[in-house]
Design a protein around this motif. Structure first.
Motif, mmCIF file in Angstrom:
data_model
loop_
_atom_site.group_PDB
_atom_site.id
_atom_site.type_symbol
_atom_site.label_atom_id
_atom_site.label_comp_id
_atom_site.label_asym_id
_atom_site.label_seq_id
_atom_site.Cartn_x
_atom_site.Cartn_y
_atom_site.Cartn_z
ATOM 1 N N THR A 74 0.829 -1.142 0.029
ATOM 2 C CA THR A 74 -0.066 0.100 0.131
ATOM 3 C C THR A 74 0.883 1.035 -0.145
ATOM 4 O OG1 THR A 74 -0.014 -0.038 2.509
ATOM 5 C CG2 THR A 74 -2.062 -1.166 1.156
ATOM 6 N N GLU A 101 0.527 5.518 0.468
ATOM 7 C CA GLU A 101 -0.028 6.549 0.931
ATOM 8 C C GLU A 101 0.077 7.685 -0.001
ATOM 9 O OE1 GLU A 101 -2.264 6.833 3.389
ATOM 10 O OE2 GLU A 101 -1.920 4.904 4.362
ATOM 11 N N GLN A 152 -1.472 10.686 0.562
ATOM 12 C CA GLN A 152 -1.300 12.166 1.307
ATOM 13 C C GLN A 152 -0.191 12.289 1.978
ATOM 14 O OE1 GLN A 152 -3.767 14.063 0.158
ATOM 15 N NE2 GLN A 152 -4.657 12.567 -1.130
#
Length: 419
Positions: A118, A120, A122
């Protein structure tokens, strides 16, 4: 009764048509769905094991390489470009395909493992500009040993890739990052210091590494500091690089002149330095001078950045300083250093590395021209010292490079050394 007849009967039923049946059917379906969710949660909790590895963890890059090796059939990839330097010095570009963010399935030790990478969108690392990532491994069963085996295999794979090479680290923010590609280990015999000097330093470092209990039994902090001082180009940094290769250690390069370096950041970096590494502080005189010299120029004593002199002393030998640490400092001007910086406890061994002696010049000639008779090396050394008593190893090496295939020319043109 066929399903169509059953649904038709329900439709014609006045109670069901009034809504009670639909409410009951909806309730039953909701209960079934909730039960399935709770059952899946219970199954995952009791019969599945999960390991999450954030990108901040030291093993993250190891695991990405491990995943690359095992997830050969995945079609969703991201690329990582690296450069490999051959023995000849030629640089080769290499493209490694890594599984892209998403889910991937790997068969390992007779088990299927789901790998979820995964990213991120942001959140980014402010020091490198890269997004935060994590990798999650999920396997059936409750035995954690599979993850221990996986991590150990990833570590061994990473060490194998670095075998025979020295990793250089540099400080990036609050952590150490590999600087460039791992370098081929430099043989200790390629750095020719004064007779017995290299052996003396190597033996001292090995004795320190081999005797942590001796320090603990006597209540002495388990750390060792070295200062190599002398004219430029005489082999101080080259010896430290070769020593790291001999010990199979990495090198952590730190510049005290970095304007972003503060007392707290220096303390933190020294405490999180990679294991089996040498911390190298080069040209320490460029950051701070002695207090006697600072009376003429107070700004020099305060340093060039936010790091203070007292902060440097505390990091090297303060209450919060870490143990199991080897620090090498180099300087061309030992007289400019404050006595507090090089006292025992901060610098345990001071060693002068000076201009080439007759023995060094002879050995360097024999190393560059191994097929020449030993008398030629003696002749070169005598002529070189007759020209100057202040010849550095870097100057001699440069002279030999100009006469790679001409040992007699190196002797005849010895007056050109350093010109």
């Amino acid at each position: 009764m066929p399903l169509s007849d059953f649904l038709g009967a329900l439709k014609d039923n006045p109670y069901f048509g009034a809504g009670f049946g639909l409410v009951g059917l909806g309730t039953a379906m909701a209960i079934a769905r909730k039960s399935a969710q709770l059952g899946m949660i219970a199954f995952r909790r009791h019969y599945m094991i999960t390991l999450e590895v954030p990108s901040k963890d030291k093993s993250y890059q190891w695991l990405l390489s491990w995943i690359t090796k095992h997830a050969k059939h995945t079609q969703h990839l991201s690329v990582e470009t690296s450069y490999l330097q051959h023995e000849s010095g030629r640089v080769h570009t290499q493209f490694d395909f890594l599984p892209s963010p998403g889910n991937h399935i790997i068969w390992y030790q007779r088990k299927w493992i789901r790998v979820e990478r995964t990213r991120e969108k942001q959140m980014i690392d402010l020091h490198t500009g890269t997004p935060w990532e994590s990798v999650t491994f999920t396997a059936l069963g409750r035995d954690r040993q599979i993850f221990f085996n996986l991590l150990q295999e990833a570590r061994e794979l990473a060490l194998k890739q670095q075998e025979g090479r020295t990793v250089m680290y540099t400080a990036m923010g609050s952590e150490w990052r590999p600087f460039g590609c791992p370098r081929r280990r430099r043989p200790l015999t390629s750095v020719i210091l004064e007779r017995g000097l290299a052996e003396k330093l190597v033996d001292d470092v090995k004795d320190f590494i081999a005797n942590p209990k001796w320090y603990a039994d006597r209540g002495i902090p388990y750390r060792r500091g070295y200062l190599l001082h002398g004219p430029p180009g005489c082999g101080k940094s080259s010896f430290i690089t070769a020593l790291a290769g001999k010990l199979e250690y990495s090198i952590c390069l730190m510049s005290l002149s970095d304007r972003s370096l503060s007392d707290d950041r220096l303390n933190h970096l020294l405490s999180v330095a990679p294991e089996q590494s040498i911390i190298l502080l080069e040209d320490v005189d460029a950051a701070f001078v002695s207090r006697e010299l600072a009376t003429e120029n107070p700004a020099a004593y305060q340093g060039m950045g936010r790091l203070t002199f007292s902060g440097l002393l505390n990091a090297l030998d303060g209450v919060a300083s870490t143990e199991a640490r080897i620090v090498f400092m180099t300087t061309n001007y030992i007289d400019r250093l404050d006595p507090a910086l090089i006292r025992p406890g901060r610098v345990d061994l001071k060693q002068y590395v000076g201009y080439c002696s007759h023995w060094q010049l002879t050995q360097m000639f024999q190393r560059f021209y191994p097929t020449e008779p030993s008398g030629q090396g003696e002749k070169f050394a005598e002529r070189a010292l007759a020209v100057s008593q202040s010849i550095s190893a870097a100057q001699v090496q440069g002279h030999f490079m100009l006469n790679k295939q001409d040992p007699q020319g190196a002797i005849d043109n010895v007056a050109e050394i350093g010109h």
